[in-house]
Write a protein that holds these residues in place. Sequence first.
Motif, PDB file in Angstrom:
ATOM      1  N   MET A   1      -0.046   2.759 -33.523  1.00 57.18           N
ATOM      2  CA  MET A   1       1.103   2.444 -34.056  1.00 57.18           C
ATOM      3  C   MET A   1       1.827   1.096 -33.939  1.00 57.18           C
ATOM      4  O   MET A   1       1.686   0.326 -33.034  1.00 57.18           O
ATOM      5  N   ALA A   2       2.138   0.813 -35.081  1.00 54.48           N
ATOM      6  CA  ALA A   2       2.950  -0.755 -35.126  1.00 54.48           C
ATOM      7  C   ALA A   2       4.075  -0.650 -34.167  1.00 54.48           C
ATOM      8  O   ALA A   2       4.997   0.071 -34.214  1.00 54.48           O
ATOM      9  N   PRO A   3       4.295  -1.755 -33.564  1.00 57.97           N
ATOM     10  CA  PRO A   3       5.627  -2.079 -32.813  1.00 57.97           C
ATOM     11  C   PRO A   3       6.694  -1.434 -33.316  1.00 57.97           C
ATOM     12  O   PRO A   3       7.675  -0.829 -32.676  1.00 57.97           O
ATOM     13  N   MET A   4       7.098  -1.974 -34.553  1.00 61.20           N
ATOM     14  CA  MET A   4       8.396  -1.661 -35.264  1.00 61.20           C
ATOM     15  C   MET A   4       8.524  -0.045 -35.401  1.00 61.20           C
ATOM     16  O   MET A   4       9.525   0.548 -35.533  1.00 61.20           O
ATOM     17  N   ASP A   5       7.331   0.459 -35.852  1.00 63.44           N
ATOM     18  CA  ASP A   5       7.373   2.045 -36.204  1.00 63.44           C
ATOM     19  C   ASP A   5       7.823   2.779 -34.575  1.00 63.44           C
ATOM     20  O   ASP A   5       8.176   3.820 -34.806  1.00 63.44           O
ATOM     21  N   LYS A   6       7.125   1.923 -33.639  1.00 64.93           N
ATOM     22  CA  LYS A   6       7.550   3.011 -32.162  1.00 64.93           C
ATOM     23  C   LYS A   6       9.141   2.828 -32.087  1.00 64.93           C
ATOM     24  O   LYS A   6       9.742   3.564 -31.390  1.00 64.93           O
ATOM     25  N   VAL A   7       9.724   1.586 -32.379  1.00 64.36           N
ATOM     26  CA  VAL A   7      11.195   1.512 -32.097  1.00 64.36           C
ATOM     27  C   VAL A   7      11.913   2.645 -33.038  1.00 64.36           C
ATOM     28  O   VAL A   7      12.663   3.227 -32.631  1.00 64.36           O
ATOM     29  N   LYS A   8      11.349   2.771 -34.310  1.00 62.94           N
ATOM     30  CA  LYS A   8      11.942   3.741 -35.210  1.00 62.94           C
ATOM     31  C   LYS A   8      11.768   4.964 -34.575  1.00 62.94           C
ATOM     32  O   LYS A   8      12.735   5.952 -34.708  1.00 62.94           O
TER      33      LYS A   8
ATOM     34  N   ARG B   1       6.186  -9.458 -25.100  1.00 63.23           N
ATOM     35  CA  ARG B   1       5.242 -10.555 -25.046  1.00 63.23           C
ATOM     36  C   ARG B   1       3.996 -10.437 -25.809  1.00 63.23           C
ATOM     37  O   ARG B   1       3.432 -11.551 -26.113  1.00 63.23           O
ATOM     38  N   ASN B   2       3.779  -9.301 -26.303  1.00 67.08           N
ATOM     39  CA  ASN B   2       2.519  -9.220 -27.129  1.00 67.08           C
ATOM     40  C   ASN B   2       2.840  -9.428 -28.432  1.00 67.08           C
ATOM     41  O   ASN B   2       2.012  -9.427 -29.270  1.00 67.08           O
TER      42      ASN B   2
END
Length: 348
Positions: A1-8, A45-46
């Motif tokens: 899952m993309a990082p921004m999708d995790k945030v959402k 950091r990633n």
Amino acid sequence: MAPMDKVKEVLQEVEDYAIETREQLEEFKRVFIKGKIGELFGEMRNIPNEERKAFGAAINQLKDTAQTKFKEKLADIGRPKKKGGNSAPIDATLPTVPHTLGTVHPLTLTRNRIVEIFERIGFNVSEGPEVEDDWHNFTALNFPHNHPAREMQDTFFIEKQGKGEDKNDDIALRTHTSSVQIRVMENQKPPIRTLSPGRVFRNEAISARAHCVFHQVEGLYVDENVSFADLKQTLYHFAKEMFGKNTKIRFRPSYFPFTEPSAEVDISCFICDSKGCNVCKYSGWVEIMGCGMVDPNVLANCGIDPEKYTGFAFGMGIERIAMLKYQINDLRLFTENDIRFLRQFSKM
């Protein structure tokens, strides 16, 4: 899952989470504020540099949303109710809550004790800015230009302008209080005997053993004919005063850019009397600090003649010493302001 999708996804979970009881409120705090949001910060950091700003803003917005919901629900749950669901009226005839004195924080207790020990043998206290330039934080301390500490995954940079080897315009939150020692050597002639306690910052994931904000005490002694024997006797004195007269000490060879030779310092485990326990990992020894003779390049960078003067330096984490002395097993307890934890130190 993309990082921004995790945030959402986490944001949606925060908004949908039902809180009716104090137990559910504590579970919300544990799962989101201390758990998932902290893990997202650790992924910073990633993230590629060009996406990091947007990712950081999204996490901060998520954090604000979670904290706002927590505070609102905390107020609702703590508000007394009467039949019908309305707030209970205030009874002005009730006696007041008795006045109680606060307690000194365990980190302050530990810092004061360390300073007291070294002040007795001639060290004074020096302080410096928490926002530092690259020269005082890295270059003057002999850090190579390709050293990993200069990268954004290890350091919180406020302004990163330098390119290649021209990094002296970079501004960052200091990663150690050695920067204070540089400022002292630039403005003071030997003999110098100073102690630099203070708060430092490193881009690390928060856990029971690590934090992005912590405290250090670093010592420096510069004069003619200062030797490694002087360093050893100074640290022998500190260990016995801090942990007990039967404490033993050992030095293990190590490497630091600003000292040569360098060593890690261990003390005999005072909890199990060196017999072996979970604190010393059944070795009988516990690491407490790093130290060494000041590298001649560092002295020269500060305008001190390395042909005439020598010096030693040492540094330790205040949290590390406090955890050993008071047998605390979670670094996060120092910053959570849990009154039950802090009250334990009221008689110390």
